[in-house]
Design an enzyme around this catalytic site. Structure first.
Site, PDB file in Angstrom:
ATOM      1  N   SER A   8       0.796  -1.241   0.000  1.00  0.00           N
ATOM      2  CA  SER A   8       0.000   0.000   0.000  1.00  0.00           C
ATOM      3  C   SER A   8       0.822   1.281   0.000  1.00  0.00           C
ATOM      4  CB  SER A   8      -0.961   0.013   1.198  1.00  0.00           C
ATOM      5  OG  SER A   8      -2.020  -0.880   0.994  1.00  0.00           O
ATOM      6  N   TYR A  29      -3.876   3.347   7.899  1.00  0.00           N
ATOM      7  CA  TYR A  29      -5.155   2.639   7.962  1.00  0.00           C
ATOM      8  C   TYR A  29      -6.015   3.219   9.092  1.00  0.00           C
ATOM      9  CZ  TYR A  29      -2.414  -0.604   5.115  1.00  0.00           C
ATOM     10  OH  TYR A  29      -1.612  -1.162   4.157  1.00  0.00           O
TER      11      TYR A  29
END
Length: 303
Positions: A61, A239
């Site tokens: 990511s 996140y």
């Protein structure tokens, strides 16, 4: 500096045992759980490393920051007609709010749905898009050998059912408009680029240097878009632990489930950390602690 980095690594190595290797991408479960390393690259070009800083891992990511910058250069602020600017509070691979919140679009470019949409907006054919992405990575890392880990790529592709479901839903509501399988394949490939702490520290230093390549003094990305990327890293980059990380560390950062964390100290340095053992949110459990101690010792928080 190297002595201090080694000490910080050893102080936080104990946290490795509290985490786990990811299993939903089978190939990632083969990583060395005990690997822990850090690399620092300043905007002036000074560099230091400690621990397993040359341990190879897939960027995962962290790549979302780079494809966002390329898509912004291609499309400008128009990308936010299809991707939002807000944190979700949900897991990175959650699809719940895609349907619940109207108008239906991913909340931000740092979650999987948003990153798939952003990658789809990069200009060019499938091959041209991939060539542009990998060439850009090689330029900002000063590493012409950077490439794909085929084992991880195939593992992601064969198990990426939730990403596939989100992508087809986004096509249904008009966010994706091209070939969905090509968009997904490109996303799986960008996540499977193999890097080291040294590579991601240099990417972070490029961002910290406001989009100017220190080797050539060439501007590759406009400063406006660099600011946007740093803001997303700060608000959404870790996140659904981004708020806690902002308080405890205070540096724009982006993590990946390969165990990497890329951190930017604006106008000063880039930091790359690797620790494949993850916490429940998908962040390197020891890596977060390393950055927390580093930030406190050197007063790196932007606040």
């Amino acid at each position: 500096m190297e002595v201090k980095l080694k000490r910080i690594l050893e102080n936080n190595r104990k946290y490795i045992e509290e985490g786990n290797l990811p299993s939903y991408i089978p190939e990632l479960s083969n990583a060395n759980k005990n690997a822990l390393g850090i690399y620092v690259s300043t905007v002036e070009g000074e560099e230091w490393g400690a621990g397993d800083y040359m341990y190879p891992f897939t960027i995962q990511s962290i790549s979302k920051v780079i494809t966002l910058l390329i898509a912004l250069e291609d499309n400008g602020m128009e990308i936010f007609q299809k991707v939002g600017m807000e944190p979700t509070g949900d897991a990175f691979n959650s699809m719940m709010k895609l349907e619940l919140v109207q108008p239906s679009k991913p909340f931000n470019p740092m979650i999987n749905a948003g990153a798939i949409a952003v990658t789809s907006m990069i200009h060019g054919s499938y091959k041209e898009k991939f060539d542009r992405i990998i060439s850009f990575f090689r330029a900002i890392t000063n590493n012409p050998k950077l490439g794909i880990n085929d084992r991880v790529y195939l593992s992601e592709k064969s198990t990426g059912d939730k990403n596939r479901a989100m992508a087809y839903y986004m096509r249904d509501v008009g966010i994706l408009q091209g070939d969905v399988e090509e968009d997904l394949d490109l996303y799986f490939k960008q996540c499977s680029i193999e890097v080291t702490c040294k590579d991601i520290a240099r990417i972070a230093a490029f961002i910290g240097n406001k989009g100017v390549l220190k080797e050539t003094n060439e501007r590759l990305i406009s400063e406006e878009y660099i600011k946007i990327a740093k803001t997303f890293m700060f608000t959404c980059g870790m996140y659904n632990a981004s708020g806690e990380f902002a308080i405890n560390v205070g540096i724009p950062s982006k993590s990946g489930v390969g165990g990497g964390i890329m951190s930017v100290v604006p106008s000063k340095m880039g930091i790359g950390v690797i620790g494949p053992s993850l916490d429940s949110k998908g962040n390197s459990i020891a890596g977060v602690k390393v950055l927390e101690e580093l930030s406190k010792e050197f007063n790196l928080s932007i606040f």
